[in-house]
Design a protein around this motif. Structure first.
Motif, short mmCIF file in Angstrom:
data_model
loop_
_atom_site.label_atom_id
_atom_site.label_comp_id
_atom_site.label_asym_id
_atom_site.label_seq_id
_atom_site.Cartn_x
_atom_site.Cartn_y
_atom_site.Cartn_z
N GLU A 34 -19.94 54.52 -72.21
CA GLU A 34 -20.94 54.50 -73.28
C GLU A 34 -21.71 53.19 -73.23
O GLU A 34 -21.17 52.18 -72.78
N VAL A 35 -22.95 53.23 -73.67
CA VAL A 35 -23.75 52.01 -73.75
C VAL A 35 -23.33 51.27 -75.02
O VAL A 35 -23.40 51.82 -76.11
N ARG A 36 -22.87 50.05 -74.87
CA ARG A 36 -22.43 49.24 -76.00
C ARG A 36 -23.52 48.30 -76.50
O ARG A 36 -23.56 47.94 -77.66
N ARG A 37 -24.38 47.86 -75.58
CA ARG A 37 -25.45 46.95 -75.96
C ARG A 37 -26.62 47.18 -75.03
O ARG A 37 -26.45 47.30 -73.82
N ASP A 38 -27.81 47.25 -75.60
CA ASP A 38 -29.04 47.37 -74.82
C ASP A 38 -30.12 46.67 -75.64
O ASP A 38 -30.66 47.25 -76.58
N VAL A 39 -30.35 45.40 -75.33
CA VAL A 39 -31.26 44.58 -76.12
C VAL A 39 -32.23 43.83 -75.20
O VAL A 39 -31.91 43.59 -74.03
N PRO A 40 -33.40 43.45 -75.72
CA PRO A 40 -34.31 42.64 -74.92
C PRO A 40 -33.63 41.33 -74.52
O PRO A 40 -32.88 40.74 -75.29
N PHE A 41 -33.91 40.90 -73.28
CA PHE A 41 -33.33 39.67 -72.77
C PHE A 41 -34.31 39.09 -71.77
O PHE A 41 -34.52 39.66 -70.70
N GLY A 42 -34.94 37.98 -72.12
CA GLY A 42 -35.95 37.39 -71.24
C GLY A 42 -37.06 38.39 -71.00
O GLY A 42 -37.60 38.98 -71.92
N ASP A 43 -37.35 38.64 -69.72
CA ASP A 43 -38.38 39.61 -69.36
C ASP A 43 -37.82 41.02 -69.20
O ASP A 43 -38.55 41.93 -68.82
N GLY A 44 -36.54 41.20 -69.43
CA GLY A 44 -35.92 42.50 -69.21
C GLY A 44 -35.02 42.90 -70.36
O GLY A 44 -35.35 42.72 -71.53
N ARG A 45 -33.84 43.41 -69.98
CA ARG A 45 -32.88 43.89 -70.97
C ARG A 45 -31.49 43.39 -70.62
O ARG A 45 -31.16 43.18 -69.46
N TRP A 46 -30.68 43.22 -71.65
CA TRP A 46 -29.26 42.94 -71.48
C TRP A 46 -28.53 44.22 -71.85
O TRP A 46 -28.60 44.69 -72.98
N ILE A 47 -27.85 44.82 -70.87
CA ILE A 47 -27.21 46.11 -71.06
C ILE A 47 -25.73 45.97 -70.74
O ILE A 47 -25.35 45.46 -69.69
N GLU A 48 -24.88 46.45 -71.67
CA GLU A 48 -23.44 46.47 -71.43
C GLU A 48 -22.94 47.90 -71.62
O GLU A 48 -23.35 48.59 -72.56
N VAL A 49 -22.06 48.32 -70.73
CA VAL A 49 -21.45 49.64 -70.80
C VAL A 49 -19.93 49.47 -70.73
O VAL A 49 -19.42 48.44 -70.27
N ALA A 50 -19.20 50.50 -71.20
CA ALA A 50 -17.74 50.45 -71.16
C ALA A 50 -17.19 51.85 -71.36
O ALA A 50 -17.85 52.71 -71.96
N PRO A 51 -15.97 52.07 -70.88
CA PRO A 51 -15.31 53.33 -71.20
C PRO A 51 -15.07 53.39 -72.72
O PRO A 51 -14.86 52.35 -73.35
N PRO A 52 -15.09 54.57 -73.30
CA PRO A 52 -14.81 54.68 -74.73
C PRO A 52 -13.48 54.01 -75.09
O PRO A 52 -12.48 54.19 -74.40
N GLY A 53 -13.50 53.18 -76.13
CA GLY A 53 -12.31 52.50 -76.61
C GLY A 53 -11.97 51.20 -75.91
O GLY A 53 -11.10 50.47 -76.37
N ALA A 54 -12.62 50.89 -74.80
CA ALA A 54 -12.32 49.65 -74.06
C ALA A 54 -12.89 48.45 -74.80
O ALA A 54 -13.94 48.53 -75.44
N SER A 55 -12.21 47.32 -74.69
CA SER A 55 -12.74 46.11 -75.32
C SER A 55 -13.58 45.28 -74.35
O SER A 55 -14.46 44.55 -74.77
N THR A 56 -13.33 45.38 -73.07
CA THR A 56 -14.10 44.65 -72.07
C THR A 56 -15.25 45.53 -71.59
O THR A 56 -15.06 46.71 -71.34
N THR A 57 -16.43 44.93 -71.45
CA THR A 57 -17.61 45.68 -71.03
C THR A 57 -18.06 45.22 -69.64
O THR A 57 -17.64 44.17 -69.15
N ILE A 58 -18.94 46.02 -69.05
CA ILE A 58 -19.60 45.66 -67.80
C ILE A 58 -21.07 45.45 -68.13
O ILE A 58 -21.71 46.33 -68.71
N ALA A 59 -21.59 44.27 -67.81
CA ALA A 59 -23.01 43.98 -68.01
C ALA A 59 -23.75 44.36 -66.74
O ALA A 59 -23.35 43.97 -65.64
N LEU A 60 -24.81 45.14 -66.89
CA LEU A 60 -25.65 45.57 -65.77
C LEU A 60 -26.77 44.55 -65.65
O LEU A 60 -27.82 44.67 -66.28
N VAL A 61 -26.54 43.52 -64.86
CA VAL A 61 -27.35 42.31 -64.83
C VAL A 61 -28.47 42.43 -63.80
O VAL A 61 -28.21 42.69 -62.62
#
Length: 121
Positions: A34-61
């Motif tokens: 699931e997408v946990r965070r998708d916000v503007p960041f600089g000239d692009g976006r800061w996006i984090e995804v994770a399995p449902p219920g997980a506390s650690t996310t993966i940032a798609l940098v």
């Protein structure tokens, strides 16, 4: 001098992606994350995804933004001062990028791997 940092968890592992939308499609549509965070960041976006219920996310940098492991800390300034005093290879100062991003800094382990300490509220 304190021997304990204020690090509370491995928060995010950042990986470089060439196309954030294609990466979202893979992680969400194929792996069921699931997408946990998708916000503007600089000239692009800061996006984090994770399995449902997980506390650690993966940032798609996107390129140009440091990837790596991000650790949550309760106090970036104090941890920075403590780690520098202990001889840890750390950034010269805590990075502040304005209200959209929390204070953060990087340290490097003996093999040169970066860990980014990010202050969490």
């Amino acid at each position: 001098m304190s021997r304990t940092t204020r690090i509370t968890q491995v928060a995010t592992v950042g990986i470089h992606v060439t196309d954030q939308q294609k990466a979202i499609e893979f992680y969400v549509d194929k792996l069921g994350f699931e997408v946990r965070r998708d916000v503007p960041f600089g000239d692009g976006r800061w996006i984090e995804v994770a399995p449902p219920g997980a506390s650690t996310t993966i940032a798609l940098v996107p390129g140009g933004v440091p990837a790596g492991i991000r650790l949550s800390t309760r106090d970036a300034d104090t941890d920075h001062a403590d780690l520098v005093a202990r001889g840890v290879d750390a950034d010269a100062e805590v990075l502040r990028m304005g209200p959209a991003a929390p204070p953060m800094f990087a340290v490097r382990d003996p093999d040169g791997n970066s860990l980014i300490l990010v202050e969490s509220s």
